[in-house]
Design a protein around this motif. Sequence first.
Motif, short mmCIF file in Angstrom:
data_model
loop_
_atom_site.label_atom_id
_atom_site.label_comp_id
_atom_site.label_asym_id
_atom_site.label_seq_id
_atom_site.Cartn_x
_atom_site.Cartn_y
_atom_site.Cartn_z
N ASP A 1 0.81 -1.21 0.00
CA ASP A 1 0.00 0.00 0.00
C ASP A 1 0.86 1.28 0.00
OD1 ASP A 1 1.09 -0.24 2.51
OD2 ASP A 1 -0.80 -0.17 3.59
N GLY A 2 2.18 1.13 -0.13
CA GLY A 2 3.06 2.28 -0.14
C GLY A 2 3.52 2.70 1.25
N ARG A 3 2.95 2.11 2.25
CA ARG A 3 3.36 2.43 3.62
C ARG A 3 4.67 1.72 3.94
NH1 ARG A 3 -1.14 4.47 6.69
NH2 ARG A 3 -2.91 4.67 5.30
N VAL A 4 5.39 2.26 4.90
CA VAL A 4 6.66 1.68 5.31
C VAL A 4 6.45 1.04 6.69
CG1 VAL A 4 9.07 2.19 5.85
CG2 VAL A 4 7.91 3.45 4.02
N HIS A 5 6.77 -0.23 6.78
CA HIS A 5 6.60 -0.98 8.02
C HIS A 5 7.96 -1.09 8.71
CE1 HIS A 5 2.48 -2.27 6.99
NE2 HIS A 5 2.95 -2.07 5.76
N VAL A 6 8.00 -0.72 9.99
CA VAL A 6 9.25 -0.68 10.74
C VAL A 6 9.07 -1.46 12.04
CG1 VAL A 6 10.98 0.79 11.83
CG2 VAL A 6 9.78 1.59 9.77
N ASP A 7 9.89 -2.49 12.20
CA ASP A 7 9.90 -3.27 13.43
C ASP A 7 11.26 -3.07 14.09
OD1 ASP A 7 7.34 -4.61 13.14
OD2 ASP A 7 8.27 -5.71 11.50
N ALA A 8 11.28 -3.02 15.42
CA ALA A 8 12.54 -2.84 16.14
C ALA A 8 12.37 -3.30 17.58
CB ALA A 8 12.98 -1.38 16.11
N TYR A 9 13.49 -3.56 18.22
CA TYR A 9 13.53 -3.79 19.66
C TYR A 9 13.92 -2.49 20.32
CZ TYR A 9 14.14 -8.75 18.37
OH TYR A 9 14.00 -9.99 17.84
N ARG B 1 14.26 -0.66 33.97
CA ARG B 1 14.69 -0.97 32.61
C ARG B 1 13.50 -1.66 31.96
NH1 ARG B 1 20.09 -2.36 32.36
NH2 ARG B 1 20.30 -0.17 32.76
N ILE B 2 13.14 -1.17 30.77
CA ILE B 2 11.98 -1.69 30.05
C ILE B 2 12.47 -2.28 28.74
CG2 ILE B 2 9.74 -1.09 29.03
CD1 ILE B 2 9.81 1.40 30.95
N TYR B 3 12.05 -3.49 28.46
CA TYR B 3 12.41 -4.17 27.22
C TYR B 3 11.14 -4.35 26.40
CZ TYR B 3 16.65 -5.35 29.76
OH TYR B 3 17.81 -5.29 30.48
N GLY B 4 11.20 -4.03 25.11
CA GLY B 4 10.00 -4.16 24.30
C GLY B 4 10.30 -4.12 22.82
N ARG B 5 9.19 -4.00 22.07
CA ARG B 5 9.25 -4.02 20.60
C ARG B 5 8.35 -2.92 20.05
NH1 ARG B 5 6.19 -8.47 20.03
NH2 ARG B 5 6.00 -8.57 22.27
N TYR B 6 8.79 -2.38 18.92
CA TYR B 6 7.97 -1.47 18.13
C TYR B 6 7.55 -2.21 16.87
CZ TYR B 6 10.12 2.36 20.84
OH TYR B 6 10.56 3.20 21.83
N ALA B 7 6.32 -1.98 16.44
CA ALA B 7 5.82 -2.44 15.14
C ALA B 7 5.06 -1.25 14.56
CB ALA B 7 4.93 -3.67 15.29
N ASP B 8 5.75 -0.42 13.82
CA ASP B 8 5.22 0.86 13.37
C ASP B 8 4.90 0.87 11.88
OD1 ASP B 8 5.83 1.59 15.97
OD2 ASP B 8 7.61 2.73 15.43
N VAL B 9 4.08 1.84 11.51
CA VAL B 9 3.78 2.09 10.11
C VAL B 9 4.03 3.56 9.85
CG1 VAL B 9 2.01 2.06 8.30
CG2 VAL B 9 2.03 0.26 10.06
N ASP C 1 2.48 6.98 11.24
CA ASP C 1 1.04 6.87 11.08
C ASP C 1 0.45 5.92 12.12
OD1 ASP C 1 -1.29 7.68 9.55
OD2 ASP C 1 -1.37 5.59 8.87
N ARG C 2 1.23 4.94 12.53
CA ARG C 2 0.81 3.99 13.56
C ARG C 2 2.03 3.63 14.39
NH1 ARG C 2 -3.65 1.09 14.41
NH2 ARG C 2 -3.44 -0.62 15.88
N LYS C 3 1.92 3.80 15.69
CA LYS C 3 2.99 3.47 16.63
C LYS C 3 2.48 2.37 17.54
CE LYS C 3 6.94 4.37 18.56
NZ LYS C 3 8.02 3.87 17.72
N THR C 4 3.07 1.20 17.44
CA THR C 4 2.67 0.08 18.28
C THR C 4 3.83 -0.26 19.21
OG1 THR C 4 1.23 -0.76 16.54
CG2 THR C 4 1.82 -2.29 18.31
N ILE C 5 3.57 -0.18 20.51
CA ILE C 5 4.57 -0.44 21.53
C ILE C 5 4.13 -1.66 22.34
CG2 ILE C 5 5.78 0.49 23.54
CD1 ILE C 5 4.98 3.33 22.45
N SER C 6 4.97 -2.68 22.34
CA SER C 6 4.71 -3.87 23.15
C SER C 6 5.83 -3.99 24.17
CB SER C 6 4.69 -5.13 22.28
OG SER C 6 3.67 -5.04 21.31
N VAL C 7 5.47 -4.00 25.44
CA VAL C 7 6.45 -4.15 26.51
C VAL C 7 6.51 -5.62 26.88
CG1 VAL C 7 7.01 -3.57 28.90
CG2 VAL C 7 6.14 -1.80 27.34
N ASP C 8 7.71 -6.18 26.80
CA ASP C 8 7.92 -7.59 27.12
C ASP C 8 8.26 -7.80 28.58
OD1 ASP C 8 7.53 -8.42 24.42
OD2 ASP C 8 9.57 -7.76 23.97
#
Length: 145
Positions: free
Chosen positions: A83-91, A104-112, A123-130
């Motif tokens: 769809d032309g969006r850029v998907h970015v995943d990171a720790y 200390r917080i450990y987690g993941r981003y799954a952003d658009v 456009d979308r910020k997804t934060i998951s704390v592990d």
Amino acid sequence: MQSISVEIGHRAERLLYDYAAAVDTGDLAGLRGLITDDVVIEQNGKSDFGAEEFIAVYRAFVDSPVEFSRHAISNVRVAQGEDGRVHVDAYFEATVCAPGSNQRIYGRYADVYIEREGTLLIDRKTISVDRMIDLPAGEVEYQPY
């Protein structure tokens, strides 16, 4: 997912680092400049919609007793969506220090990210704390060698 150009990968990674720096410095105006008007932020299943709600999340952090935070980001993976969006995943690993409390917080981003008028924006910020780990609250001052 489609392959991406080096330029898009670099811009996406830079946007992620700019986001982390703005959070760590409490730069709410800077954060506002990184997001779309209709941004969505999701934190461990709770979603907030729109720029004002996004900024409110970080305003609460700035207004808290936190003295400082430092984000370290790793394992950044960038992919172009169909769809032309850029998907970015990171720790991420964030150290948050407040009077009498360090975490200390450990987690993941799954952003658009999306391109708007030549600028890549969140456009979308997804934060998951592990995991969150409480650390001893030390007030030791750094002594140079």
